[in-house]
Motif scaffolding. Structure first.
Motif, short mmCIF file in Angstrom:
data_model
loop_
_atom_site.label_atom_id
_atom_site.label_comp_id
_atom_site.label_asym_id
_atom_site.label_seq_id
_atom_site.Cartn_x
_atom_site.Cartn_y
_atom_site.Cartn_z
N CYS A 52 -5.61 3.43 -5.49
CA CYS A 52 -4.25 3.98 -5.49
C CYS A 52 -3.16 2.91 -5.59
O CYS A 52 -1.98 3.24 -5.72
CB CYS A 52 -4.02 4.89 -4.28
N CYS A 55 -7.02 10.09 -1.95
CA CYS A 55 -7.55 8.86 -2.54
C CYS A 55 -8.96 8.63 -2.01
O CYS A 55 -9.19 8.69 -0.81
CB CYS A 55 -6.68 7.66 -2.23
N CYS A 99 -9.84 4.48 2.12
CA CYS A 99 -8.38 4.49 2.05
C CYS A 99 -7.84 5.71 2.80
O CYS A 99 -8.38 6.79 2.70
CB CYS A 99 -7.93 4.53 0.60
N HIS A 156 0.84 -1.20 0.00
CA HIS A 156 0.00 0.00 0.00
C HIS A 156 0.87 1.25 0.00
O HIS A 156 0.64 2.18 -0.78
CB HIS A 156 -0.95 0.00 1.21
N CYS A 189 -6.05 -1.18 -1.60
CA CYS A 189 -6.93 -0.17 -2.16
C CYS A 189 -6.85 -0.27 -3.68
O CYS A 189 -5.79 -0.06 -4.25
CB CYS A 189 -6.51 1.22 -1.70
N ARG A 227 -4.98 7.12 2.31
CA ARG A 227 -4.05 7.96 1.55
C ARG A 227 -4.70 9.29 1.20
O ARG A 227 -5.83 9.34 0.73
CB ARG A 227 -3.60 7.26 0.26
ZN LIG Z 1 -6.20 4.38 -1.92
#
Ligand SMILES: [Zn+2]
Length: 230
Positions: free
Chosen positions: A228, A208, A203, A141, A225, A205
């Motif tokens: 991303c 994202c 997610c 990830h 995910c 991030r």
């Molecule tokens: Zn993501």
């Protein structure tokens, strides 16, 4: 009896060097653990033996070190002097992830031409030692790589590291250092992960909008995910 001269680790294997020159190799498997039992407590009292206690070491102090393993995937092996480097499980191990021996070039070399997935390559222990299911998912990830991509994408046709190999190498070191720092603060066990065990959550991030999905690879859960991680 033997004296334990040193306790070290290689990959997921614990190594006890003994005064005889032998090495006791131990692996906790999925559910193994050690506990120290005070003198006289081994067979009765609040922390009495249970049916999953498989090995008991009696120490000169009177205490016992008990190996408990409900699921019985753990391993112990007594290796003769001078044979450690030739032991089949140790000689096949890749470099330690936090050592300088583990770099993008080596990871790319180990994955070049491999038709297995990135996730499987990380769990295999030959490309890098000691990475388990959770931190393999976490590192992929961080590196924005799908666990289902082919491992061979890390290398050019000539076996040189692509940019993804550099990203993944750094991500592996990053997630492990973070986990060790958390453990040093005494917070092992209550950690929350980026993707692991976060099915259907958003997610984390920045920027994202993806949702964490759970899948299965080689009989193990994989969390990622789909937005991303490519
Ligand atoms: Zn993501």
């Amino acid at each position: 009896g033997q004296t334990v001269v040193a306790l070290t680790r290689r990959g997921k294997y614990l190594l006890a060097s003994l005064s005889s020159g032998e090495t006791l190799l131990m692996h906790l498997g999925m559910s193994g653990s050690f506990r120290v039992v005070r003198e006289g407590r081994t067979l009765r009292g609040p922390r009495a033996r249970d049916s999953h206690d498989h090995v008991v070491f009696h120490m000169s102090s009177g205490r016992s070190v008990v190996f408990n393993d409900p699921r019985r995937f753990g391993v112990m092996d007594l290796i003769r002097p001078g044979q450690l480097q030739h032991h089949p499980v140790l000689s096949a191990l890749g470099p330690e992830p936090l050592s300088d021996d583990f770099d993008a070039a080596g990871l790319a070399r180990a994955c070049a031409g491999k038709r297995t997935s990135l996730k499987a390559a990380l769990l295999d222990q030959r490309a890098v030692a000691g990475l388990g299911n959770i931190y393999a998912s976490e590192a992929l990830h961080v590196a924005r790589l799908s666990p289902r991509r082919r491992a061979s994408i890390l290398a050019t046709p000539g076996g040189a590291p692509r940019e993804a190999a550099h990203r993944l190498t750094e991500a592996i070191k990053h997630v492990l250092l973070k986990a060790i720092a958390r453990q040093a603060r005494g917070r092992y066990g209550d950690e929350r992960f980026l993707v692991y065990d976060r099915e259907d959550e958003l997610c984390s991030r920045k920027g994202c909008a993806g949702t964490i999905r759970r899948g299965a690879q080689g009989g193990r859960s994989t969390f990622s995910c789909p937005v991303c991680q490519r």
